[in-house]
Enzyme design. Structure first.
Site, PDB file in Angstrom:
ATOM      1  CD  GLU A 127      -3.654  45.623   6.552  1.00 13.13           C
ATOM      2  OE1 GLU A 127      -3.437  44.444   6.240  1.00 13.13           O
ATOM      3  OE2 GLU A 127      -4.759  46.052   6.939  1.00 13.13           O
TER       4      GLU A 127
ATOM      5  NE  ARG B 188       5.199  33.423   7.353  1.00 13.70           N
ATOM      6  CZ  ARG B 188       4.599  34.578   7.567  1.00 13.70           C
ATOM      7  NH1 ARG B 188       4.025  35.227   6.575  1.00 13.70           N
ATOM      8  NH2 ARG B 188       4.556  35.104   8.762  1.00 13.70           N
TER       9      ARG B 188
ATOM     10  CE  LYS C  59       1.274  43.096   9.768  1.00 15.24           C
ATOM     11  NZ  LYS C  59       1.204  44.248   8.865  1.00 15.24           N
TER      12      LYS C  59
END
Ligand code: ATP
Ligand code: MG
Length: 557
Positions: A34, A260, A270
């Site tokens: 994104e 992850r 982020k």
């Protein structure tokens, strides 16, 4: 790590089976960021994995921007993400896509669900919807708008698109099962009204599809075979599949989750990285202390070292935390072989060589790499006054200290032997200067009598040198887990106040003509990368990593 020694991971096993059974003849993977921030080291793991699979299986790799949330996204991020992928060598060729390109198709599919009785327009507020949703232990309750007719739903949905309603006034929801044990299946939201400017579609849309309604369908449109994502999406997989079952998509991709990357002393969110930037805790997204790809690039990390790191971390289904020391180890290992050697004194202490004349200027040759003659050599200038690093001298040295001390002899790397004859101090007792004598017979680094010295130290001429600025970094967070705080404290409390130290240093003259495309080893001090803040007046260097290896020790290698 060589191809042959790459461990087979569970994803490769799935792919092998799919190719063997003929379910697929070629594989297609994607990286779906994104564009709401800069990429970090965790994304690098996903990129290396997805791109690496496509490369190894001679398939296709897509870069797809998941740009469905106009409020937080921008072209700055779209561009930085592409630059980061290129730097990592993750080539997407022709295959650059944007989820926003599929808005019309997704709108079409939403209407399809409405017509089939699988979606409805809901007027509940966000808060009401939370109440109706139930909990992990209690089923939800159906929305009072759930039984609207197909025609009414179609009409309302089209009017949502036409801009008749305010932001947040209505949503489109799937009609699945309010009693489903998986909360994601309790009539999830497909579309929201957001009157916001989108960086690609402008003001064309005021309704935007959710992540869940976009992701799998985008995969299906692009013919992605294996849609690899992180474990937190495991609970979304039933929904991912539900859409594929209820829509006439051109293909049926498969979602596969993996753990992850988490790393000690490092944040990989982020949102939090954005906070560090916006509140000025760091100089920007590319601050060399940031775990962003642009930050570690500026710090001096090489793409090769990142690939090696990702290979060593591997792919698993269990969450764990990787030691930051492993990342540093990978860089050190890469640079050890490839980087040029130079001498720089970071904390200068002047030494006057009393038996050299004022105008002495002797040039010695040092190899660019101690183990690779092909890398050539450079010349270093010895003069009457030189600098050594302050910690290479001790007035009262302990037994194991083999460097300079009163009356002791050391080798000046590449040049000669000197013996310290006098220590000069200021009124406060601080050492301000040393006097030494050189053995003229030792020029070139050894003596005819074969006398040995125990220490060899680096040095720089105090008269012929290049003044530089060196930026020395420590971990950005003091604790291994930056989130380890008491009560409702913030990770900001764990910021290391000494994560950056700027020093005025002196480098050997050849720094003026050195190739800095790779970091250089400042001998005995670490690897340093030229910073873009440098100009013709002032060279600025970032310490990429020190020479001290804490990884091999810990790993018992
Ligand atoms: P945020 O941190 O803001 O919640 P995100 O890091 O998930 O977002 P995306 O742009 O959605 O940001 O990530 C793109 C891809 O990178 C996704 O497939 C995601 O699963 C993967 N990814 C993100 N963080 C990690 C990580 N720490 N390790 C491995 N893969 C990651
Ligand atoms: Mg995400």
């Amino acid at each position: 790590m060589s191809e042959a020694s790459k461990p087979k991971n569970f994803i490769r096993e799935i792919i092998d089976a799919d190719l063997e059974s003929g379910r697929h003849t070629t594989i297609v993977t994607r990286f779906p960021p994104e564009p709401n921030g800069y990429l970090h080291i965790g994304h690098a793991k996903s990129i290396c994995l997805n791109h690496g699979l496509a490369r190894d299986y001679k398939g296709r790799f897509h870069l797809r921007f998941d740009d469905t949330n106009p409020a937080k996204e921008s072209t700055e991020y779209v561009e930085s993400i592409q630059a980061d992928l290129r730097w990592l060598g993750a080539d997407w060729g022709e295959n650059l896509f944007f989820a926003s390109n599929y808005f019309e198709q997704l709108f079409e599919w939403a209407q399809h669900l409405i017509r089939e009785g699988h979606a409805f327009v809901c007027d509940l507020s966000a808060e009401q919807m939370r109440e109706y949703r139930g909990t992990l232990t209690e089923p939800g309750r159906p929305s009072p708008y759930r039984e609207r007719s197909v025609d009414e739903n179609l009409d309302l949905f089209r009017r949502m698109r036409a801009g008749e309603f305010a932001t947040g006034a209505k949503v489109l929801r799937a009609k699945i099962d309010m009693g489903h044990p998986n909360l994601n299946m309790r009539d999830p939201i497909l579309y929201r009204i957001t009157h916001a400017h989108h960086h690609r579609t402008g003001d064309q849309w005021c309704i935007y599809p959710t992540y869940d309604f976009t992701h799998g369908q985008s995969d299906a449109i692009e013919g992605i075979t294996h849609s690899i994502c992180t474990l937190e999406f495991e609970d979304h997989r039933p929904l991912y599949n539900w859409f594929l079952e209820h829509l006439p998509t051109p293909s049926k991709p498969r979602q596969i989750e993996f753990a992850r990357l988490n790393m000690t002393h490092t944040l990989t969110s982020k949102r939090k990285l954005l906070q560090l930037v916006e509140e000025g805790h760091v100089s920007g997204w590319d601050d060399p202390r940031m775990p962003t790809i642009s930050g570690i690039r500026r710090r001096g990390y090489t793409p090769e070292s990142i690939h090696e790191f990702c290979d060593r971390v591997g792919v698993a289904r269990r969450n764990n935390t990787i030691d930051l020391a492993l990342l540093e180890f990978c860089l050190r290992q890469d640079l050890e072989e490839r980087s040029l050697r130079r001498m720089v004194v970071l904390d200068p202490l002047k030494v006057v060589i009393t038996n050299l004349p004022e105008d002495a200027e002797e040039w010695y040759e040092g190899p660019n790499h101690p183990a690779n003659e092909a890398m050539g050599s450079r010349k270093v200038a010895l003069t009457r006054e030189i600098y050594i690093d302050r910690d290479d001298f001790m007035e009262d040295p302990p037994r194991k200290f083999f460097r300079l001390g009163p009356g002791r002899e050391v080798r000046l790397r590449y040049a000669c032997y000197i013996t310290c004859t006098e220590v000069i101090k200021d009124e406060a007792g601080n050492i301000t200067e040393l006097r030494a004598e050189m053995d003229p017979e030792s020029r070139g680094g050894s003596t005819p009598d074969g006398r040995k010295v125990k220490g060899t130290i680096h040095w720089v001429s105090a008269q012929i040198n290049v003044p530089i600025e060196a930026r020395l970094y420590e971990n950005l967070f003091l604790k291994e887990d930056p989130e380890d705080v008491e009560g409702d404290g913030s990770y900001l409390e764990n910021l290391n106040p000494d994560s950056l130290q700027v020093v005025a240093a002196f480098g050997e003259p050849s720094l003026r003509e050195t190739d800095f495309s790779l970091p250089v080893q400042f001998e005995r001090k670490g690897y340093f990368a030229l910073d873009p803040d440098s100009d013709s007046e002032q060279l600025v260097f970032n310490r990429s990593v020190s020479l001290k290896d804490s990884w091999s020790k810990k790993a018992g290698k």
